[in-house]
Design a protein around this motif. Structure first.
Motif, PDB file in Angstrom:
ATOM      1  N   ARG A 239       4.989  16.252   0.302  1.00 14.90           N
ATOM      2  CA  ARG A 239       5.869  16.026  -0.852  1.00 14.90           C
ATOM      3  C   ARG A 239       6.758  14.852  -0.534  1.00 14.90           C
ATOM      4  NH1 ARG A 239       8.487  21.267  -3.744  1.00 14.90           N
ATOM      5  NH2 ARG A 239       9.797  19.808  -4.870  1.00 14.90           N
ATOM      6  N   GLN A 240       6.245  13.665  -0.661  1.00 13.27           N
ATOM      7  CA  GLN A 240       7.067  12.497  -0.391  1.00 13.27           C
ATOM      8  C   GLN A 240       6.416  11.268  -1.018  1.00 13.27           C
ATOM      9  OE1 GLN A 240       6.043  12.012   4.158  1.00 13.27           O
ATOM     10  NE2 GLN A 240       6.617  10.050   3.267  1.00 13.27           N
ATOM     11  N   THR A 241       7.217  10.217  -1.121  1.00 13.73           N
ATOM     12  CA  THR A 241       6.689   8.948  -1.600  1.00 13.73           C
ATOM     13  C   THR A 241       6.201   8.166  -0.398  1.00 13.73           C
ATOM     14  OG1 THR A 241       8.196   8.920  -3.466  1.00 13.73           O
ATOM     15  CG2 THR A 241       7.320   6.816  -2.765  1.00 13.73           C
ATOM     16  N   LEU A 242       4.995   7.635  -0.494  1.00 20.50           N
ATOM     17  CA  LEU A 242       4.481   6.793   0.585  1.00 20.50           C
ATOM     18  C   LEU A 242       4.875   5.362   0.288  1.00 20.50           C
ATOM     19  CD1 LEU A 242       0.842   7.818   1.453  1.00 20.50           C
ATOM     20  CD2 LEU A 242       2.936   8.320   2.682  1.00 20.50           C
ATOM     21  N   ARG A 243       5.578   4.756   1.228  1.00 16.67           N
ATOM     22  CA  ARG A 243       6.001   3.376   1.006  1.00 16.67           C
ATOM     23  C   ARG A 243       5.109   2.411   1.768  1.00 16.67           C
ATOM     24  NH1 ARG A 243      10.641   2.886  -1.771  1.00 16.67           N
ATOM     25  NH2 ARG A 243      11.918   4.744  -1.992  1.00 16.67           N
ATOM     26  N   SER A 244       5.322   1.141   1.472  1.00 14.79           N
ATOM     27  CA  SER A 244       4.533   0.088   2.116  1.00 14.79           C
ATOM     28  C   SER A 244       4.545   0.274   3.634  1.00 14.79           C
ATOM     29  CB  SER A 244       5.139  -1.267   1.747  1.00 14.79           C
ATOM     30  OG  SER A 244       4.470  -2.290   2.399  1.00 14.79           O
ATOM     31  N   GLY A 245       3.375   0.200   4.248  1.00 19.04           N
ATOM     32  CA  GLY A 245       3.306   0.303   5.705  1.00 19.04           C
ATOM     33  C   GLY A 245       3.121   1.720   6.201  1.00 19.04           C
ATOM     34  N   GLN A 246       3.271   2.709   5.342  1.00 19.56           N
ATOM     35  CA  GLN A 246       3.110   4.085   5.794  1.00 19.56           C
ATOM     36  C   GLN A 246       1.675   4.538   5.561  1.00 19.56           C
ATOM     37  OE1 GLN A 246       6.307   5.906   3.522  1.00 19.56           O
ATOM     38  NE2 GLN A 246       7.678   5.732   5.266  1.00 19.56           N
ATOM     39  N   THR A 247       1.127   5.250   6.522  1.00 13.11           N
ATOM     40  CA  THR A 247      -0.258   5.677   6.400  1.00 13.11           C
ATOM     41  C   THR A 247      -0.375   7.176   6.608  1.00 13.11           C
ATOM     42  OG1 THR A 247      -0.634   5.290   8.741  1.00 13.11           O
ATOM     43  CG2 THR A 247      -1.213   3.511   7.265  1.00 13.11           C
ATOM     44  N   VAL A 248      -1.333   7.768   5.929  1.00 12.19           N
ATOM     45  CA  VAL A 248      -1.644   9.184   6.126  1.00 12.19           C
ATOM     46  C   VAL A 248      -3.131   9.294   6.404  1.00 12.19           C
ATOM     47  CG1 VAL A 248      -1.651  11.463   5.078  1.00 12.19           C
ATOM     48  CG2 VAL A 248       0.133   9.862   4.501  1.00 12.19           C
ATOM     49  N   ARG A 249      -3.476   9.982   7.486  1.00 12.55           N
ATOM     50  CA  ARG A 249      -4.879  10.210   7.798  1.00 12.55           C
ATOM     51  C   ARG A 249      -5.056  11.694   8.052  1.00 12.55           C
ATOM     52  NH1 ARG A 249      -7.858   6.006   9.684  1.00 12.55           N
ATOM     53  NH2 ARG A 249      -6.787   4.044   9.442  1.00 12.55           N
ATOM     54  N   TYR A 250      -6.098  12.239   7.473  1.00 15.05           N
ATOM     55  CA  TYR A 250      -6.342  13.654   7.686  1.00 15.05           C
ATOM     56  C   TYR A 250      -7.823  13.932   7.515  1.00 15.05           C
ATOM     57  CZ  TYR A 250      -5.601  18.635   7.634  1.00 15.05           C
ATOM     58  OH  TYR A 250      -5.644  19.954   7.943  1.00 15.05           O
ATOM     59  N   GLY A 252      -9.288  16.614   6.363  1.00 13.62           N
ATOM     60  CA  GLY A 252      -9.659  17.338   5.150  1.00 13.62           C
ATOM     61  C   GLY A 252      -9.171  16.614   3.900  1.00 13.62           C
ATOM     62  N   HIS A 253      -8.774  17.401   2.894  1.00 13.86           N
ATOM     63  CA  HIS A 253      -8.246  16.803   1.668  1.00 13.86           C
ATOM     64  C   HIS A 253      -6.779  16.439   1.866  1.00 13.86           C
ATOM     65  CE1 HIS A 253     -11.866  18.370   0.029  1.00 13.86           C
ATOM     66  NE2 HIS A 253     -11.483  19.631   0.112  1.00 13.86           N
ATOM     67  N   ILE A 254      -6.303  15.500   1.066  1.00  8.84           N
ATOM     68  CA  ILE A 254      -4.885  15.130   1.112  1.00  8.84           C
ATOM     69  C   ILE A 254      -4.314  15.245  -0.300  1.00  8.84           C
ATOM     70  CG2 ILE A 254      -3.234  13.272   1.524  1.00  8.84           C
ATOM     71  CD1 ILE A 254      -5.015  12.208   3.687  1.00  8.84           C
ATOM     72  N   ILE A 255      -3.186  15.946  -0.408  1.00 11.72           N
ATOM     73  CA  ILE A 255      -2.467  15.990  -1.686  1.00 11.72           C
ATOM     74  C   ILE A 255      -1.103  15.368  -1.457  1.00 11.72           C
ATOM     75  CG2 ILE A 255      -1.509  17.444  -3.494  1.00 11.72           C
ATOM     76  CD1 ILE A 255      -3.570  19.535  -2.776  1.00 11.72           C
ATOM     77  N   ILE A 256      -0.734  14.409  -2.266  1.00  9.96           N
ATOM     78  CA  ILE A 256       0.573  13.791  -2.143  1.00  9.96           C
ATOM     79  C   ILE A 256       1.322  13.976  -3.442  1.00  9.96           C
ATOM     80  CG2 ILE A 256       1.775  11.592  -1.929  1.00  9.96           C
ATOM     81  CD1 ILE A 256      -0.385  10.847   0.110  1.00  9.96           C
ATOM     82  N   VAL A 257       2.466  14.625  -3.355  1.00 11.55           N
ATOM     83  CA  VAL A 257       3.301  14.787  -4.532  1.00 11.55           C
ATOM     84  C   VAL A 257       4.347  13.695  -4.475  1.00 11.55           C
ATOM     85  CG1 VAL A 257       4.800  16.323  -5.812  1.00 11.55           C
ATOM     86  CG2 VAL A 257       2.843  17.238  -4.572  1.00 11.55           C
ATOM     87  N   GLY A 258       4.143  12.645  -5.213  1.00 11.64           N
ATOM     88  CA  GLY A 258       4.980  11.455  -5.174  1.00 11.64           C
ATOM     89  C   GLY A 258       4.076  10.258  -5.373  1.00 11.64           C
ATOM     90  N   ASP A 259       4.673   9.077  -5.325  1.00  8.13           N
ATOM     91  CA  ASP A 259       3.867   7.871  -5.523  1.00  8.13           C
ATOM     92  C   ASP A 259       3.338   7.367  -4.183  1.00  8.13           C
ATOM     93  OD1 ASP A 259       4.459   7.971  -8.176  1.00  8.13           O
ATOM     94  OD2 ASP A 259       6.110   6.543  -8.079  1.00  8.13           O
ATOM     95  N   ALA A 260       2.251   6.622  -4.230  1.00  6.68           N
ATOM     96  CA  ALA A 260       1.765   5.894  -3.061  1.00  6.68           C
ATOM     97  C   ALA A 260       1.920   4.415  -3.392  1.00  6.68           C
ATOM     98  CB  ALA A 260       0.313   6.253  -2.768  1.00  6.68           C
ATOM     99  N   HIS A 261       2.920   3.791  -2.798  1.00  2.00           N
ATOM    100  CA  HIS A 261       3.240   2.410  -3.160  1.00  2.00           C
ATOM    101  C   HIS A 261       2.223   1.427  -2.597  1.00  2.00           C
ATOM    102  CE1 HIS A 261       7.807   3.214  -3.893  1.00  2.00           C
ATOM    103  NE2 HIS A 261       7.016   3.945  -4.658  1.00  2.00           N
ATOM    104  N   ALA A 262       2.259   0.222  -3.153  1.00  3.92           N
ATOM    105  CA  ALA A 262       1.392  -0.851  -2.652  1.00  3.92           C
ATOM    106  C   ALA A 262       1.702  -1.078  -1.176  1.00  3.92           C
ATOM    107  CB  ALA A 262       1.650  -2.117  -3.447  1.00  3.92           C
ATOM    108  N   GLY A 263       0.671  -1.216  -0.371  1.00 10.80           N
ATOM    109  CA  GLY A 263       0.877  -1.415   1.057  1.00 10.80           C
ATOM    110  C   GLY A 263       0.734  -0.142   1.865  1.00 10.80           C
ATOM    111  N   SER A 264       0.619   1.004   1.192  1.00  7.31           N
ATOM    112  CA  SER A 264       0.417   2.257   1.913  1.00  7.31           C
ATOM    113  C   SER A 264      -1.078   2.528   2.019  1.00  7.31           C
ATOM    114  CB  SER A 264       1.115   3.411   1.194  1.00  7.31           C
ATOM    115  OG  SER A 264       0.537   3.602  -0.079  1.00  7.31           O
TER     116      SER A 264
END
Lengths: 350, 276
Positions: A239-250, A252-264
């Protein structure tokens, strides 16, 4: 000592330099040195493949090796390695990488430069000109590092295989044992009759291509043997906004509650769901699952990747708010007809 | 000094001014918010962490008064109080200058934190001017801070860098409050759709707005003179900075209408539409 195999190709000679029995990287460099010193007369367009076996080579060593070969007047071909770190370093260095030498060595045939102008292409990339009297199609290079090529969006159909992967076989990784079997459906088949109504909105605005360096994605995700049943159920919920430069790797499946900004960057073994706007890079099905999907309230991603498909956003200015923004409905991207296509999952009201 | 000044046991607020991209007005913003807070009667110190490329002293017109700098302080060549340069206009405004002959590695995060901790005891506001980039200089600047002001201009490159910076600030637990200052906005260009407007920027960054500074030629003049523009009453940018300073201090100040009529005709039009 090192082993050399020679293979005369139609368009030049290729050499396999086997340095896999070197004890360490210093010895490997020495072997390459000896090899270069032993070259009395370098044939034109000599292609040098290197088999590094289970040697752990850093990027610095690879740079040195590459320089030695280039200095000798030859071209760097494919790097064979069984060590993920070496493979990654070679990818970083812009080399073609294969996991291991399977059976008999058959050098990757890259089209050789036809003229001086075309010769400016780096050796690791397929040349862009087409053979015959057909006019050359325009490609948009995706990145100099991955070496992937994207067709022009005016030719949205998948390129004929000899265009996309000139004279080279499909990446071996797709047939490798560790690779996810595509025969068994992991996710339920998409059934347009029972699922929510969907309308195709913009398959043409995203330009699609298959990447040749698919191995890098798989390596990034670590264990390629991950149990499919597990990846289909494991989900990372953020539950967070992903900002430029931030990465998520997993895995399985990934659910993001928030925006994924350009650069993420989001990389998932399974599906990706963004409860917000997706503006960064999303890679679903990173182990090779073509049935993986990317869902978001609004897909404005820089790039969409599903398994080894890559699609990129068309070049345009986008910061001005669209008057019809509020009419946007949730969107889903999936592979259909060998392309990544975006569908609206609900028809907009009004 | 002033009734606004903090009581003995209350500690000052450490606010870092940062942007990621260079040239967007971090130093100008630091100088003017600092001078604005000092005008209101607070005890303020400006800390320049742009070691090797110091500019804050120039903007304040204090270049020739520097004897010691922040590197001298952390390397124990002088006491902190000796390195502080008092402003020539306001006695409650001080500057801790950066070293010009060293580089960013001359300072580390613990040293920076100990400096801001000492300054907290004496001052109400410690404004830290961060260098451009996300390397050691940025880490130093944010080391002791609990609040941040992110400066950006309405350009894609600046907004993208600001987004990156906000991401880094969010990952620092100590920083609890960060707000955005949009600098060099040209209302005329926004009107003709040639520039991103404030809403566009806020939508991309999803962050609270602290203030908007219009593009103003007077800023160049004030920078060259070494006189912060908050002290120029007639300037719109100065007014915008004064308002920001009041918002930093916790006052509720409405945002300026930057779309000022430029000609007497438009003023007249405005007069009639208002009364209608």
């Amino acid at each position: 000592m090192f082993n050399i195999q020679e293979n005369k190709l139609e368009n030049g000679t290729a050499v396999l330099l086997d340095i896999s029995m070197a004890g360490n990287s210093a010895q490997a460099c020495q072997l390459a040195d000896e090899f270069v010193a032993g070259l009395i007369e370098v044939p034109a367009h000599l292609l040098v493949d290197i088999n590094a076996g289970d040697l752990l080579l850093t990027r610095g060593v690879l740079t040195k090796l590459k320089q030695q070969i280039l200095r000798a007047g030859a071209m760097m071909g494919t790097m064979y390695s069984t060590v993920p770190q070496t493979q990654q370093a070679a990818l970083d260095e812009g080399l073609f990488v294969k996991e291991k030498l399977l059976g008999e060595w058959s050098p990757m045939r890259q089209p050789l430069p036809m003229s001086k102008e075309v010769g400016s292409h780096s050796p690791g990339r397929p040349a862009m000109s087409s053979a015959g009297g057909e006019p050359a199609r325009r490609f948009a290079p995706l990145s100099s590092e991955t070496g992937a090529q994207l067709p022009d969006f005016r030719h949205p159909k998948p390129m004929p295989s000899q265009m996309l992967e000139p004279a080279s076989p499909k990446p071996e990784l797709l047939q490798a044992e560790s690779f996810v079997s595509l025969d068994q459906p992991v996710l339920p088949e998409h059934d347009p009759d029972t699922d929510e109504p969907e309308t195709l909105i913009e398959s043409l605005t995203y330009e699609t291509s298959q990447t040749e360096n698919f191995s890098s994605f798989k390596q990034d995700m670590g264990d390629t043997q991950t149990d499919l049943a597990q990846t289909a159920t494991d989900t990372l919920y953020l539950r967070q906004t992903l900002r430029s430069g931030q990465t998520v790797r997993y895995k399985g499946h990934i659910i993001i509650v928030g925006d994924a900004h350009a650069g993420s960057e989001i990389t998932a073994g399974g599906d990706i769901v963004v409860w917000g706007e997706l503006r960064g890079i999303a890679h679903a099905g990173a182990y090779g699952n073509y049935k993986a999907e990317i869902r978001a309230m609004k897909i404005e991603a820089l790039q969409l990747r599903i398994a080894d498909y890559i699609a990129r956003r068309p070049d345009r200015i986008y910061y001005h708010k669209d008057a019809a923004d509020h009419l946007h409905s949730p969107e889903v991207a999936r592979v259909a007809d060998a392309e990544i296509k975006i569908f609206k999952t609900l028809s907009p009201k009004g | 000094m002033s009734k606004l000044a903090k009581s003995k046991n209350e500690k000052g607020r450490v606010i870092v001014v940062t942007s990621g991209k260079g040239g967007v007005g971090k130093t100008t913003t630091t100088a003017n918010i600092g001078a604005g807070l000092a005008r209101m009667g607070f005890k303020v110190v400006l800390v320049d962490t742009d070691i090797g490329l110091r500019n804050l002293d120039l903007l304040m017109g204090l270049e020739n008064r520097i004897v010691y700098n922040i590197v001298d302080v952390v390397e124990d060549r002088c006491k902190l109080s000796q390195a502080l340069v008092k402003d020539k206009r306001m006695p409650n405004l001080a500057l801790l200058p950066a070293a010009q002959t060293r580089d960013k590695s001359a300072l580390n995060e613990e040293q920076m934190k100990s400096v801001t901790d000492q300054l907290k005891e004496e001052f109400d506001y410690i404004l830290v001017d961060s260098p451009a980039g996300i390397e050691q200089g940025f880490l130093n600047a944010t080391a002791g801070a609990t609040e941040a002001i992110v400066v950006c201009t309405p350009e894609m490159s600046s907004v993208r860098d600001a987004d990156r910076i906000i991401g880094l600030l969010e990952s620092k637990e100590e920083i609890t409050n960060y707000k955005l200052v949009i600098n060099r906005l040209r209302p005329g260009m926004v009107k003709t759709n040639d520039m991103m407007d404030v809403d566009d920027v806020l939508e991309i960054l999803s962050i609270k707005l602290l203030g908007v500074i219009p593009e103003d030629q007077d800023i160049i003049v004030s920078t060259n003179k070494g006189e912060p523009i908050v002290n120029t009453d007639s300037s719109l940018a100065g007014q915008a900075y004064r308002n920001i300073a009041r918002r930093v201090a916790g006052e509720d100040v409405p945002f300026l209408n930057l779309d000022m009529p430029s000609s007497w005709l438009e003023k007249l039009k405005g007069f009639f539409t208002k009364s209608a």
